[in-house]
Design an enzyme around this catalytic site. Structure first.
Site, PDB file in Angstrom:
ATOM      1  N   HIS A   1       0.835  -1.212   0.000  1.00 22.04           N
ATOM      2  CA  HIS A   1       0.000   0.000   0.000  1.00 22.04           C
ATOM      3  C   HIS A   1       0.867   1.258   0.000  1.00 22.04           C
ATOM      4  O   HIS A   1       0.667   2.163  -0.827  1.00 22.04           O
ATOM      5  CB  HIS A   1      -0.911  -0.009   1.224  1.00 22.04           C
ATOM      6  N   GLU A   2       1.810   1.307   0.922  1.00 26.11           N
ATOM      7  CA  GLU A   2       2.648   2.508   1.019  1.00 26.11           C
ATOM      8  C   GLU A   2       3.585   2.638  -0.180  1.00 26.11           C
ATOM      9  O   GLU A   2       3.912   3.753  -0.605  1.00 26.11           O
ATOM     10  CB  GLU A   2       3.453   2.482   2.319  1.00 26.11           C
TER      11      GLU A   2
ATOM     12  N   HIS B   1       1.933   4.689  -2.896  1.00 26.57           N
ATOM     13  CA  HIS B   1       2.112   6.128  -2.706  1.00 26.57           C
ATOM     14  C   HIS B   1       3.542   6.557  -3.054  1.00 26.57           C
ATOM     15  O   HIS B   1       3.764   7.550  -3.756  1.00 26.57           O
ATOM     16  CB  HIS B   1       1.839   6.502  -1.239  1.00 26.57           C
TER      17      HIS B   1
END
Length: 458
Positions: free
Chosen positions: A21-22, A25
């Site tokens: 997920h990170e 980003h």
């Protein structure tokens, strides 16, 4: 379940899901020219730290609390009093980026979770996994029985959509039910005939309790007839008091000749505090025993039992019921996308029905339940554990897209307002939104932990 399995399986799952997920980003921010200061998996005190050798000197951290992570980017709004951002770095600050760039960076986290789910489902499809054919067994006087379903029938399609396995049928049934309670099943009978059966679920609230949606339909997997054999008898139970022993073969219970464990168990559950007569075969001889099923409140189970554990179905049944479900690369990827979309839509619809009260809030799970499922799936097998990762990854992606301040969806909602009115929302609005988001997320966490503790106590 052994903690030596649960804890590592949980930490690996959380580590993979948070990192992916990170990284979404992080990767998009770097590609769009935003300066990243820190990439952290976890919160709190750093357990491991490394600084990159490039000009940006990005700090990579693994922190003590594994429940999340973050990517810290250069942002003038987060510059504390007295700090100075070099002039050359100002164009790379997140807050100075065009609206579409900021939105792309924010949405990249959930998108990464969806991509991970697609890849996992595709990998499982290519590796192949054990699957049950969609043969159905039905409970007497249930909606399935009322609709005319017979034990041993194979469901080939629901509302015209083909089903290849029990899992496919289960997910498709839930998906189609959330669209309309009127379902049209295509089935193949035990004699090979093709029929269609109409199932009306308009009066069935499938999700008003924590679990057992399919149980409310009277729907169970079907197995061919096999001998019911006692595997063990628990001490100080009705079975032990009646003289039942391990390796006894159940020939008859009252007037019923059970063709499998489920038929025997259902008969026992329907006769709480009523004597039932067992005819058993022991060492080649037939014996008759009388046993009275009891409900044991201390066990947390509200159905009657006799205290006997029954042997698993014989392995020879696997050839008839089980098969290896696998596909080629292209079809696996396509099916991975379909499954991810289906899971996302179902998750979102169930969340919506929680707001209307049609789905019980008891279905919300916290870290304890997730850890338990991580341990269970890891102990079953690699592909089952991968499937668990995919489900949680989809849930994480959907959850983060909800328009709640603090979540990615909340930021996207702010950007939508900014796009409509032509200027960013005020700092005061963001501050109020932050407090509202904290309250919502905090409330959900308390509810999830309460549900976790309740499950453990039961």
């Amino acid at each position: 379940m052994n903690l030596l399995i649960i804890i590592p399986a949980f930490l690996v799952a959380i580590g993979i899901l948070v990192t992916v997920h990170e990284f979404g980003h992080f990767w998009v921010a770097r590609k769009l020219g935003v300066k990243v200061l820190r990439f952290s998996v976890g919160f709190g005190k750093p357990l491991w730290r490394r600084v990159s050798n490039d000009a940006d000197q990005i700090e990579y951290v693994v922190a003590a609390l594994p429940f999340g992570g973050y990517v810290k980017m250069l942002d003038e709004r987060e510059c504390e009093e007295g700090c100075e951002i070099p002039e050359k770095d100002l164009p790379r600050a997140f807050n100075r980026q065009a609206l579409w760039k900021r939105a792309a960076i924010v949405v990249a986290g959930p998108v990464a979770n969806f991509l991970l789910a697609i890849l996992i489902y595709a990998m499982v499809n290519m590796i192949g996994q054990d699957a049950m054919r969609p043969y159905v067994d039905v409970v007497k006087d249930s909606p399935m029985a009322t609709a005319g379903f017979q034990p041993g029938e194979e469901v080939t399609a629901i509302n015209g959509i083909a089903t290849a396995s029990w899992e496919d049928m289960r997910m498709l049934l839930i998906d189609e039910y959330l669209k309309s309670p009127q379902l049209l099943f295509s089935v193949k009978t035990t004699d090979g005939s093709a029929l269609q059966r109409q199932l009306d679920l308009s009066k069935v609230a499938m999700f008003d309790e924590e679990a057992g949606a399919l149980d409310k339909l009277g729907l169970n997997p079907w197995l061919p007839p096999y001998d019911v054999v006692v595997d063990a008898v628990l001490p100080d139970t009705p079975a032990a008091q009646a003289g039942l022993q391990a390796q006894d073969k159940i020939l008859q219970i009252d007037d019923l000749k059970p063709t499998g464990r489920r038929a025997f168990i259902e008969h026992v559950q329907q006769h709480a505090d009523q004597p039932v007569v067992l005819t058993v075969e022991r060492n080649g001889n037939s014996q008759t025993l009388t046993v009275t099923p009891r409900i044991n409140p201390a066990s947390g189970v509200e159905t009657a039992t006799i205290g006997a554990q029954l042997a698993s179905p014989p392995a020879s049944l696997r050839e008839q019921v089980y098969f290896t479900q696998s596909y080629g690369v292209v079809e696996s990827l396509w099916r991975g996308m379909q499954k991810t979309w289906q899971m996302s839509v179902v998750t979102l619809k169930l969340m919506g029905r929680m707001l209307t009260g049609d789905v019980s809030l008891k279905n919300i799970s916290g870290p304890v339940t997730i850890a338990q499922y991580a341990g269970v799936t890891a102990s079953i097998g690699f592909t089952v554990y991968l499937g668990f990762l995919a489900i949680v990854s989809v849930s994480l992606g959907v959850l983060n897209l909800l328009p709640i301040p603090m979540l990615d969806g909340g930021h996207l909602f702010y950007y939508l307002i900014e796009w409509i009115k032509g200027s960013p929302v005020s700092a005061e609005t963001e501050a109020v939104g932050f407090r509202v988001g904290m309250a919502i997320i905090g409330g959900l966490m308390v509810l999830a932990l309460y549900n976790d503790v309740t499950r453990l106590l039961n």
